[in-house]
Enzyme design. Structure first.
Site, mmCIF file in Angstrom:
data_model
loop_
_atom_site.group_PDB
_atom_site.id
_atom_site.type_symbol
_atom_site.label_atom_id
_atom_site.label_comp_id
_atom_site.label_asym_id
_atom_site.label_seq_id
_atom_site.Cartn_x
_atom_site.Cartn_y
_atom_site.Cartn_z
ATOM 1 N N ASP A 24 -7.918 -5.490 0.177
ATOM 2 C CA ASP A 24 -8.450 -6.318 -0.904
ATOM 3 C C ASP A 24 -7.998 -7.763 -0.863
ATOM 4 O O ASP A 24 -8.456 -8.578 -1.646
ATOM 5 C CB ASP A 24 -8.070 -5.713 -2.258
ATOM 6 C CG ASP A 24 -8.916 -4.501 -2.538
ATOM 7 O OD1 ASP A 24 -10.079 -4.507 -2.110
ATOM 8 O OD2 ASP A 24 -8.414 -3.555 -3.163
ATOM 9 N N HIS A 27 0.849 -1.181 0.000
ATOM 10 C CA HIS A 27 0.000 0.000 0.000
ATOM 11 C C HIS A 27 0.885 1.232 0.000
ATOM 12 O O HIS A 27 1.942 1.226 0.635
ATOM 13 C CB HIS A 27 -0.911 0.006 1.246
ATOM 14 C CG HIS A 27 -2.057 0.937 1.113
ATOM 15 N ND1 HIS A 27 -1.946 2.266 1.405
ATOM 16 C CD2 HIS A 27 -3.314 0.728 0.674
ATOM 17 C CE1 HIS A 27 -3.109 2.843 1.162
ATOM 18 N NE2 HIS A 27 -3.949 1.937 0.713
HETATM 19 N N1 ACO Z 1 4.092 -7.498 -4.791
HETATM 20 C C1 ACO Z 1 5.435 -7.558 -4.911
HETATM 21 N N2 ACO Z 1 6.260 -6.517 -4.736
HETATM 22 C C2 ACO Z 1 5.692 -5.355 -4.415
HETATM 23 C C3 ACO Z 1 4.311 -5.218 -4.266
HETATM 24 C C4 ACO Z 1 3.504 -6.343 -4.455
HETATM 25 N N3 ACO Z 1 2.164 -6.277 -4.326
HETATM 26 N N4 ACO Z 1 4.012 -3.933 -3.953
HETATM 27 C C5 ACO Z 1 5.184 -3.293 -3.913
HETATM 28 N N5 ACO Z 1 6.212 -4.153 -4.185
HETATM 29 C C6 ACO Z 1 7.647 -3.873 -4.176
HETATM 30 C C7 ACO Z 1 8.058 -3.037 -5.381
HETATM 31 O O1 ACO Z 1 8.424 -3.861 -6.459
HETATM 32 C C8 ACO Z 1 9.204 -2.242 -4.803
HETATM 33 O O2 ACO Z 1 10.319 -3.101 -4.750
HETATM 34 P P1 ACO Z 1 11.801 -2.504 -4.977
HETATM 35 O O3 ACO Z 1 12.071 -1.592 -3.841
HETATM 36 O O4 ACO Z 1 12.677 -3.727 -5.009
HETATM 37 O O5 ACO Z 1 11.782 -1.792 -6.304
HETATM 38 C C9 ACO Z 1 8.788 -1.974 -3.371
HETATM 39 O O6 ACO Z 1 7.902 -3.049 -3.020
HETATM 40 C C10 ACO Z 1 8.104 -0.646 -3.165
HETATM 41 O O7 ACO Z 1 6.988 -0.604 -4.024
HETATM 42 P P2 ACO Z 1 6.388 0.693 -4.672
HETATM 43 O O8 ACO Z 1 5.956 0.350 -6.073
HETATM 44 O O9 ACO Z 1 7.302 1.860 -4.473
HETATM 45 O O10 ACO Z 1 5.122 0.955 -3.780
HETATM 46 P P3 ACO Z 1 3.962 1.931 -4.125
HETATM 47 O O11 ACO Z 1 3.638 2.629 -2.866
HETATM 48 O O12 ACO Z 1 4.262 2.784 -5.311
HETATM 49 O O13 ACO Z 1 2.779 0.941 -4.576
HETATM 50 C C11 ACO Z 1 0.803 -0.304 -4.603
HETATM 51 C C12 ACO Z 1 1.678 0.664 -3.805
HETATM 52 C C13 ACO Z 1 0.422 0.320 -5.951
HETATM 53 C C14 ACO Z 1 -0.484 -0.561 -3.824
HETATM 54 C C15 ACO Z 1 1.566 -1.617 -4.814
HETATM 55 O O14 ACO Z 1 1.969 -2.146 -3.570
HETATM 56 C C16 ACO Z 1 0.767 -2.636 -5.609
HETATM 57 O O15 ACO Z 1 0.671 -2.524 -6.826
HETATM 58 N N6 ACO Z 1 0.164 -3.655 -4.909
HETATM 59 C C17 ACO Z 1 -0.604 -4.687 -5.575
HETATM 60 C C18 ACO Z 1 -1.950 -4.132 -6.018
HETATM 61 C C19 ACO Z 1 -2.887 -3.924 -4.870
HETATM 62 O O16 ACO Z 1 -3.088 -4.796 -4.033
HETATM 63 N N7 ACO Z 1 -3.495 -2.721 -4.854
HETATM 64 C C20 ACO Z 1 -4.502 -2.364 -3.847
HETATM 65 C C21 ACO Z 1 -4.071 -1.171 -3.064
HETATM 66 S S1 ACO Z 1 -5.217 -0.846 -1.796
HETATM 67 C C22 ACO Z 1 -6.518 -0.137 -2.571
HETATM 68 O O17 ACO Z 1 -6.428 0.534 -3.559
HETATM 69 C C23 ACO Z 1 -7.787 -0.331 -1.956
#
Ligand code: ACO
Length: 435
Positions: free
Chosen positions: A369, A311
């Protein structure tokens, strides 16, 4: 910006090239980090800021929802999500978000009655549905039909009139479940079910989804309670992508129906509201528990995403996910589902991920979710409707944030700036000289 946000502190920025230094005021809210007021940055130093994804940028002042992502805190108007989920109901939470206070008994009754009496949609809208293909994604239909509400409810589109704004708010909250259920009924070729005024909000939604005209339908109270709780957990989440979309659209003076349609479009993406659908797709793809370690390895190799994890704001845990996990067990027990492979897989994946250095280091925890899809599936809601339910629940948050924006005398059109990295000025080449 309210006067009580001001502090005596400032932050200085110096342009090392010219030596020019400008002080920027530090603002403080009720809770949360201090905020640098950089509105005079361009006039003072001639700079813009660069913050793609707005990870450090506050776009507005708001009194509605507070999140502390490190501590896993979510509060609406000061009340914790845990307390609201346990003691309140969705209608009361809607009133709270819209009006800032919990309703008195009389206010609650009046509000529920108003919402109930707005649940029917203009009969002409039934025909509007028929323009869509039956196999259209329900979110595509929602974007279209909710946007089209502006074509039906002309008497609540004048955003300068507080009464019309309130009527539009009530209409949107009341009609979203009706439109959502109609979307589903249309997709399976069943007749639309009119709302029933003797049912509460969640009961009515389940009734319109699952009842048919040829036989009586009794709503299961455990399921309607779970649905009500799911609605509460998704009601608002401060300046997330879809809410910011609603606010940006609203800042142009667009009518509320158009703004909420914009929010629905933004919610659709798998990184946002589409995640609950993506979780089930992911679990289906993994197939069995034995395949989990290989899938987790693929996630770590960046070949896959663990949907329902991570998140932007919560870096400790998502408080909604805990309540959702509990609700999931309640629903499966009520439905006598003792062996649900998807739930078993979800629990195992959660355990593996929570103990794996990759996820721990990146502060990746289950979000709201991760479990909601399993509950909805057990209730018989088709996967393609999951994000629609999210939109139904979030409408009150969108509309509360939109109302706050419109009532704010300091609001102006949202217009971000950019770092231009395109071509430098050059002369137009006539067609015959181009290579
Ligand atoms: N699975 C695997 N790796 C992940 C995930 C994930 N779900 N989420 C983040 N990471 C990793 C990234 O690859 C990154 O790794 P790195 O440092 O090696 O490059 C690190 O964790 C940081 O991730 P960011 O992309 O900077 O996190 P950001 O805050 O931009 O993204 C987000 C948040 C979009 C929710 C992301 O975690 C994601 O896409 N999750 C899966 C989709 C999801 O469940 N969305 C629902 C969100 S809640 C809602 O809207 C109700």
């Amino acid at each position: 910006m309210p006067a009580d946000s001001k502090t005596n502190e400032t932050v200085s920025i110096t342009d090392n090239t010219t030596g020019k230094k400008v002080d920027f005021p530090l603002l403080t809210g009720t809770e949360g980090p201090k905020v640098i007021d950089i509105r005079t940055l361009y006039s003072g130093l001639g700079f813009f800021t660069y913050d793609p994804g707005y990870t450090s940028t506050g776009s507005t002042e708001s009194k509605i929802t507070y999140i502390d992502g490190d501590a896993g805190i979510l509060r609406h108007r000061g009340y914790s999500i845990e307390e609201l989920a346990e003691k309140s109901d969705y209608m009361e939470t809607c009133y709270l978000l819209l009006h800032g206070e919990l309703p008195t008994a009389a206010q609650k009754e009046d509000f529920e009655s108003t919402i109930t009496r707005h649940t029917m949609v203009h009969d002409q809208m039934n025909n509007f549905f028929r323009g869509f293909r039956r196999d259209a994604h329900p979110m595509a239909v929602m974007c279209g039909v909710v946007g089209a509400m502006a074509a039906f409810y002309h008497d609540s589109t004048d955003i300068t009139d507080p009464h019309q704004r309130l009527v539009a708010s009530h209409r949107l909250i009341a009609k979203m479940p009706t439109i959502a259920a109609m979307t589903y009924k249309y997709s399976i070729g069943q007749p639309f079910m009119y709302p029933r005024n003797d049912l509460d909000y969640a009961e009515n939604f389940l009734y319109m989804m699952f009842a048919v005209p040829c036989e009586a339908y009794k709503v299961n109270p455990v399921l309607s309670k779970a649905m009500d709780r799911i609605f509460i957990l998704h009601a608002d989440h401060e300046q997330n992508a879809s809410t910011s979309t609603v606010r940006l659209a609203g800042s142009t003076g667009a009518n509320p129906f158009a703004c909420i349609a914009a929010g629905i479009a933004s919610l659709w993406g798998p990184a946002h509201g589409g995640a609950n659908e993506a979780v089930l797709a992911m679990l289906g793809k993994i197939g069995t528990k034995d395949n989990i370690p290989a899938f987790i390895q693929k996630v770590k190799d960046k070949e896959e995403m663990l949907m329902g994890f991570g998140h932007r704001v919560y870096k400790n845990y998502d408080p909604r996910a805990k309540i959702m996990a509990r609700t999931c067990h309640e629903v499966l027990s009520e439905l006598n589902i003792k062996d649900e492979p998807l739930l078993d897989m979800a629990i195992e994946m959660e355990q593996i991920a929570l103990n794996d250095k990759y996820f721990v280091d990146r502060k990746l925890y289950p979000n709201v979710d991760f479990y909601s899809g399993i509950i909805l599936k057990a209730m018989g809601i088709p996967v393609s409707m999951f994000t629609v339910l999210f939109a139904v629940a979030r409408t009150v948050g969108w509309i509360a944030q939109w109302s706050e924006l419109i009532a704010d005398p300091a609001q102006k059109i949202g217009r971000p700036r950019q770092l231009y990295t395109g071509a430098a000025p050059r002369n137009y080449a006539p067609l015959h000289l181009r290579k």
